[in-house]
Design an enzyme around this catalytic site. Structure first.
Site, PDB file in Angstrom:
ATOM      1  N   HIS A 273       3.642  -1.173   3.910  1.00  0.00           N
ATOM      2  CA  HIS A 273       3.017   0.136   3.637  1.00  0.00           C
ATOM      3  C   HIS A 273       4.154   1.131   3.360  1.00  0.00           C
ATOM      4  CE1 HIS A 273       0.014   3.318   3.939  1.00  0.00           C
ATOM      5  NE2 HIS A 273       0.779   3.967   4.803  1.00  0.00           N
TER       6      HIS A 273
ATOM      7  N   ALA B 208       5.031   7.731  25.057  1.00  0.00           N
ATOM      8  CA  ALA B 208       4.641   6.535  25.810  1.00  0.00           C
ATOM      9  C   ALA B 208       5.407   6.469  27.127  1.00  0.00           C
ATOM     10  CB  ALA B 208       4.930   5.284  24.983  1.00  0.00           C
TER      11      ALA B 208
ATOM     12  N   GLU C  27       1.393   5.520   0.747  1.00  0.00           N
ATOM     13  CA  GLU C  27       0.885   6.725   1.421  1.00  0.00           C
ATOM     14  C   GLU C  27       1.324   7.982   0.667  1.00  0.00           C
ATOM     15  OE1 GLU C  27       0.860   6.709   5.725  1.00  0.00           O
ATOM     16  OE2 GLU C  27       1.749   8.708   5.687  1.00  0.00           O
TER      17      GLU C  27
ATOM     18  N   PHE D 227      13.147  13.884  10.601  1.00  0.00           N
ATOM     19  CA  PHE D 227      11.828  13.307  10.864  1.00  0.00           C
ATOM     20  C   PHE D 227      11.963  12.163  11.871  1.00  0.00           C
ATOM     21  CE2 PHE D 227       8.078  10.783   9.168  1.00  0.00           C
ATOM     22  CZ  PHE D 227       7.161  11.549   9.865  1.00  0.00           C
TER      23      PHE D 227
ATOM     24  N   HIS E 136      -6.677   9.709   6.002  1.00  0.00           N
ATOM     25  CA  HIS E 136      -6.233   9.868   7.382  1.00  0.00           C
ATOM     26  C   HIS E 136      -7.130  10.912   8.044  1.00  0.00           C
ATOM     27  CE1 HIS E 136      -1.874   8.278   6.847  1.00  0.00           C
ATOM     28  NE2 HIS E 136      -2.644   7.816   5.880  1.00  0.00           N
TER      29      HIS E 136
ATOM     30  N   THR F  15      -2.599  11.618   3.739  1.00  0.00           N
ATOM     31  CA  THR F  15      -2.425  12.121   5.104  1.00  0.00           C
ATOM     32  C   THR F  15      -3.275  13.362   5.367  1.00  0.00           C
ATOM     33  OG1 THR F  15      -0.541  13.476   4.481  1.00  0.00           O
ATOM     34  CG2 THR F  15      -0.067  11.244   5.238  1.00  0.00           C
ATOM     35  N   TYR F  16      -3.308  13.719   6.644  1.00  0.00           N
ATOM     36  CA  TYR F  16      -4.112  14.838   7.140  1.00  0.00           C
ATOM     37  C   TYR F  16      -3.112  15.724   7.868  1.00  0.00           C
ATOM     38  CZ  TYR F  16      -8.495  16.542   9.301  1.00  0.00           C
ATOM     39  OH  TYR F  16      -9.588  17.264   9.702  1.00  0.00           O
TER      40      TYR F  16
ATOM     41  N   ASP G 278      -0.678  14.946  15.491  1.00  0.00           N
ATOM     42  CA  ASP G 278       0.318  15.835  16.092  1.00  0.00           C
ATOM     43  C   ASP G 278      -0.218  17.257  16.059  1.00  0.00           C
ATOM     44  OD1 ASP G 278       2.347  14.141  16.884  1.00  0.00           O
ATOM     45  OD2 ASP G 278       3.175  14.008  14.864  1.00  0.00           O
TER      46      ASP G 278
ATOM     47  N   LYS H 123      -6.511   0.209  21.179  1.00  0.00           N
ATOM     48  CA  LYS H 123      -6.991   0.794  19.909  1.00  0.00           C
ATOM     49  C   LYS H 123      -7.616  -0.297  19.031  1.00  0.00           C
ATOM     50  CE  LYS H 123      -3.213   3.188  18.538  1.00  0.00           C
ATOM     51  NZ  LYS H 123      -2.451   4.246  17.832  1.00  0.00           N
TER      52      LYS H 123
ATOM     53  N   SER I 109       0.877  -1.179   0.000  1.00  0.00           N
ATOM     54  CA  SER I 109       0.000   0.000   0.000  1.00  0.00           C
ATOM     55  C   SER I 109       0.909   1.223   0.000  1.00  0.00           C
ATOM     56  CB  SER I 109      -0.926  -0.004   1.216  1.00  0.00           C
ATOM     57  OG  SER I 109      -0.184  -0.203   2.401  1.00  0.00           O
TER      58      SER I 109
HETATM   59  P1  FAD Z   1      -1.892   7.245  19.980  1.00  0.00           P
HETATM   60  O1  FAD Z   1      -1.500   5.861  19.629  1.00  0.00           O
HETATM   61  O2  FAD Z   1      -3.245   7.443  20.493  1.00  0.00           O
HETATM   62  O3  FAD Z   1      -0.847   7.833  21.043  1.00  0.00           O
HETATM   63  C1  FAD Z   1       0.548   7.714  20.825  1.00  0.00           C
HETATM   64  C2  FAD Z   1       1.195   7.086  22.045  1.00  0.00           C
HETATM   65  O4  FAD Z   1       1.068   7.967  23.154  1.00  0.00           O
HETATM   66  C3  FAD Z   1       0.489   5.808  22.422  1.00  0.00           C
HETATM   67  O5  FAD Z   1       1.077   4.697  21.751  1.00  0.00           O
HETATM   68  C4  FAD Z   1       0.599   5.785  23.912  1.00  0.00           C
HETATM   69  O6  FAD Z   1       1.808   5.196  24.280  1.00  0.00           O
HETATM   70  C5  FAD Z   1       0.639   7.244  24.293  1.00  0.00           C
HETATM   71  N1  FAD Z   1      -0.684   7.765  24.691  1.00  0.00           N
HETATM   72  C6  FAD Z   1      -1.437   8.682  24.034  1.00  0.00           C
HETATM   73  N2  FAD Z   1      -2.551   8.955  24.736  1.00  0.00           N
HETATM   74  C7  FAD Z   1      -2.505   8.180  25.840  1.00  0.00           C
HETATM   75  C8  FAD Z   1      -3.368   8.023  26.966  1.00  0.00           C
HETATM   76  N3  FAD Z   1      -4.515   8.726  27.097  1.00  0.00           N
HETATM   77  N4  FAD Z   1      -2.999   7.131  27.917  1.00  0.00           N
HETATM   78  C9  FAD Z   1      -1.862   6.433  27.830  1.00  0.00           C
HETATM   79  N5  FAD Z   1      -1.003   6.546  26.790  1.00  0.00           N
HETATM   80  C10 FAD Z   1      -1.326   7.408  25.814  1.00  0.00           C
HETATM   81  N6  FAD Z   1      -0.161  12.679  11.969  1.00  0.00           N
HETATM   82  C11 FAD Z   1      -0.939  13.620  11.375  1.00  0.00           C
HETATM   83  O7  FAD Z   1      -1.086  14.738  11.917  1.00  0.00           O
HETATM   84  N7  FAD Z   1      -1.561  13.370  10.168  1.00  0.00           N
HETATM   85  C12 FAD Z   1      -1.463  12.164   9.549  1.00  0.00           C
HETATM   86  O8  FAD Z   1      -2.040  11.967   8.470  1.00  0.00           O
HETATM   87  C13 FAD Z   1      -0.662  11.137  10.157  1.00  0.00           C
HETATM   88  N8  FAD Z   1      -0.546   9.911   9.593  1.00  0.00           N
HETATM   89  C14 FAD Z   1       0.146   8.916  10.278  1.00  0.00           C
HETATM   90  C15 FAD Z   1       0.163   7.618   9.742  1.00  0.00           C
HETATM   91  C16 FAD Z   1       0.815   6.587  10.414  1.00  0.00           C
HETATM   92  C17 FAD Z   1       0.799   5.185   9.823  1.00  0.00           C
HETATM   93  C18 FAD Z   1       1.499   6.859  11.652  1.00  0.00           C
HETATM   94  C19 FAD Z   1       2.226   5.767  12.365  1.00  0.00           C
HETATM   95  C20 FAD Z   1       1.497   8.145  12.160  1.00  0.00           C
HETATM   96  C21 FAD Z   1       0.817   9.183  11.501  1.00  0.00           C
HETATM   97  N9  FAD Z   1       0.758  10.481  12.016  1.00  0.00           N
HETATM   98  C22 FAD Z   1      -0.010  11.451  11.402  1.00  0.00           C
HETATM   99  C23 FAD Z   1       1.506  10.833  13.244  1.00  0.00           C
HETATM  100  C24 FAD Z   1       0.635  10.692  14.503  1.00  0.00           C
HETATM  101  O9  FAD Z   1      -0.404  11.633  14.468  1.00  0.00           O
HETATM  102  C25 FAD Z   1       1.547  10.960  15.706  1.00  0.00           C
HETATM  103  O10 FAD Z   1       2.462   9.920  15.856  1.00  0.00           O
HETATM  104  C26 FAD Z   1       0.795  11.220  17.005  1.00  0.00           C
HETATM  105  O11 FAD Z   1       1.724  11.753  17.939  1.00  0.00           O
HETATM  106  C27 FAD Z   1       0.196   9.975  17.595  1.00  0.00           C
HETATM  107  O12 FAD Z   1      -0.965   9.602  16.951  1.00  0.00           O
HETATM  108  P2  FAD Z   1      -1.600   8.146  17.272  1.00  0.00           P
HETATM  109  O13 FAD Z   1      -2.986   8.101  16.801  1.00  0.00           O
HETATM  110  O14 FAD Z   1      -0.713   7.075  16.809  1.00  0.00           O
HETATM  111  O15 FAD Z   1      -1.608   8.261  18.833  1.00  0.00           O
END
Ligand code: FAD
Length: 289
Positions: free
Chosen positions: A260, A146, A9, A211, A69, A40-41, A101, A159, A7
Site C-alpha cells: 500500500h 500502546a 493512498e 512525520f 477513510h 484520507t480523512y 488523531d 480489531k 494500492s
Molecule cells: P487504534 O488501533 O484503535 O489505537 C492505536 C493504538 O493505541 C492501538 O494499537 C493500541 O495499542 C492503543 N489503544 C488505543 N485505544 C486503546 C484501548 N481502548 N485499549 C488499549 N489500547 C488502546 N488518521 C486520520 O486522522 N485520518 C486518516 O485518514 C488516517 N489514515 C490512516 C491510514 C493508515 C493505514 C494508518 C496506519 C493510520 C492512519 N491515520 C489516519 C492515523 C491514525 O488515525 C492514528 O495512528 C491514530 O492515532 C490511531 O488510529 P487507529 O485506528 O490505528 O487506532
C-alpha cells in the site's frame, strides 16, 4: 520475483489546483491496475466533506475501486454512521476505519460526546451494517500510545476479530521491522497475509522525518546519513526510489504479496518504484492494434 498487487493512498484536495494535481496523480497511477485507492480523512475530521466529495468523484470518474477513510473524531456515532451511509450510497463500500488523531495542538484523542470511544466500536458498528469491506491501521514500529508491543498486537487482533478484513501498516524503513511484527502477529493468532505493508516513497525528507517522529516510526541512522548526503547532492529522488524499491523487494522476497503506497498525491516516485517491482501499465492489445 512475482510483481505485488498494489494500492494507493491519496489525500483529499483542498483547492482547485490541488484537485488537478490529484487527478494527474490518478491518471499516472491508474494504469498500474491498483487493487483499490483510498482517500484520507483529515486529522480531527477536518476534511469530512472534501473526503466525501473526493471518494464519490473518484468512484464515478476513475473506474477504480475506492476506499474512504473514516475516523471517530469530532462526531457522534449517528453522524459517523451517516457519513458511512453516504459513502455506500455513492457506491463506495470499502472503508479504512480508524480511531483517528485529534486536530493539531489537541494532544490526545478524546471521545466526542455521543461518539465512538475507540476504533473497535467503529469497526463493530460498520461490520453490523454488512455493507462494507473494512480495513484498519497497524503499527510495526508500535503505536506511540500502546502500553507495549504485545498490547498493540492484541489490540490489532481485537480489531480484526471485530469485523475488519485487512490491516494496512504505518510506514517503516526496514523490512526486518515488518517481518518481526508479522511473526509476532502470527504468534498472536493473526493470519500474516491479512497485514499489508504501507510504503512511503519519500518526496520530502524533512517532512517525512517529522512525520516519522510524530507517529513513532524508527528512523535508522543509515537513512538519516544517506538523506543528509543526498540532500547536499540534490539526489533525494534517486535515493528515495532506491530505498523504497529495496525495501519493497525485500518484503516481496519475504512472502508479501500486496503493498500500500502513501503517494502524498505525487505519482512519480510511486510509479518508478512500482515499475522497478514489475508492476507495469496494463496495455490492452485492442488499443495497440
Ligand atoms: P487504534 O488501533 O484503535 O489505537 C492505536 C493504538 O493505541 C492501538 O494499537 C493500541 O495499542 C492503543 N489503544 C488505543 N485505544 C486503546 C484501548 N481502548 N485499549 C488499549 N489500547 C488502546 N488518521 C486520520 O486522522 N485520518 C486518516 O485518514 C488516517 N489514515 C490512516 C491510514 C493508515 C493505514 C494508518 C496506519 C493510520 C492512519 N491515520 C489516519 C492515523 C491514525 O488515525 C492514528 O495512528 C491514530 O492515532 C490511531 O488510529 P487507529 O485506528 O490505528 O487506532
Amino acid at each position: 520475483m512475482k510483481a505485488p498487487e498494489v494500492s494507493f493512498e491519496f489525500f483529499p484536495p483542498q483547492n482547485l489546483q490541488a484537485s488537478f494535481r490529484l487527478w494527474d496523480t490518478v491518471q499516472v497511477l491508474a494504469p498500474l491496475d491498483p487493487r483499490f485507492v483510498s482517500v484520507t480523512y483529515g486529522a480531527g475530521g477536518t476534511t469530512r466533506d472534501l473526503t466525501r466529495d473526493a471518494v464519490a468523484t473518484l468512484h464515478k470518474s476513475s473506474g477504480l475501486k475506492v476506499a474512504a477513510h473514516l475516523t471517530c473524531v469530532n462526531a457522534t456515532k449517528e453522524e459517523t454512521l451517516e457519513i458511512a451511509d453516504g459513502f455506500a450510497k455513492s457506491g463506495v463500500t470499502e472503508i479504512v476505519a480508524l480511531r483517528g488523531d485529534p486536530p493539531k495542538g489537541e494532544g490526545r484523542f478524546t471521545q466526542y460526546p455521543g461518539g465512538f470511544a475507540n476504533s473497535i466500536e467503529l469497526i463493530e458498528a460498520l461490520a453490523a451494517t454488512g455493507r462494507f469491506k473494512i480495513r484498519v491501521g497497524a503499527y510495526p514500529d508500535v503505536h506511540p500510545e500502546a502500553a507495549s508491543a504485545q498490547a498493540d498486537i492484541d489490540w490489532l487482533k481485537r480489531k480484526l476479530d471485530a469485523g475488519a478484513d485487512e490491516a494496512l501498516t504505518q510506514f517503516f524503513f526496514e523490512s526486518e521491522t515488518f517481518f518481526r511484527f508479522r511473526d509476532a502477529c502470527e504468534k498472536a493468532g493473526i493470519d500474516g497475509s491479512r497485514i499489508t505493508p504501507g510504503i512511503l516513497p519519500i518526496e520530502n525528507w524533512k517532512g517525512a522525518r517529522n512525520f516519522a517522529r510524530g507517529c513513532g516510526t524508527t528512523i535508522p541512522q543509515w537513512v538519516e546519513d544517506a538523506f543528509e548526503k543526498a540532500t547536499r547532492d540534490g539526489r533525494e529522488d534517486l535515493l528515495a526510489t532506491a530505498i523504497c524499491t529495496e525495501l519493497s523487494s525485500e518484503l516481496i522476497e519475504g512472502g508479501v504479496e500486496r503493498l500500500h503506497f502513501y503517494t502524498m498525491n505525487r505519482p512519480e516516485l510511486t510509479r518508478d518504484v512500482c515499475h522497478a517491482l514489475g508492476v507495469t501499465p496494463k496495455v490492452s492489445l485492442e488499443n495497440v492494434a
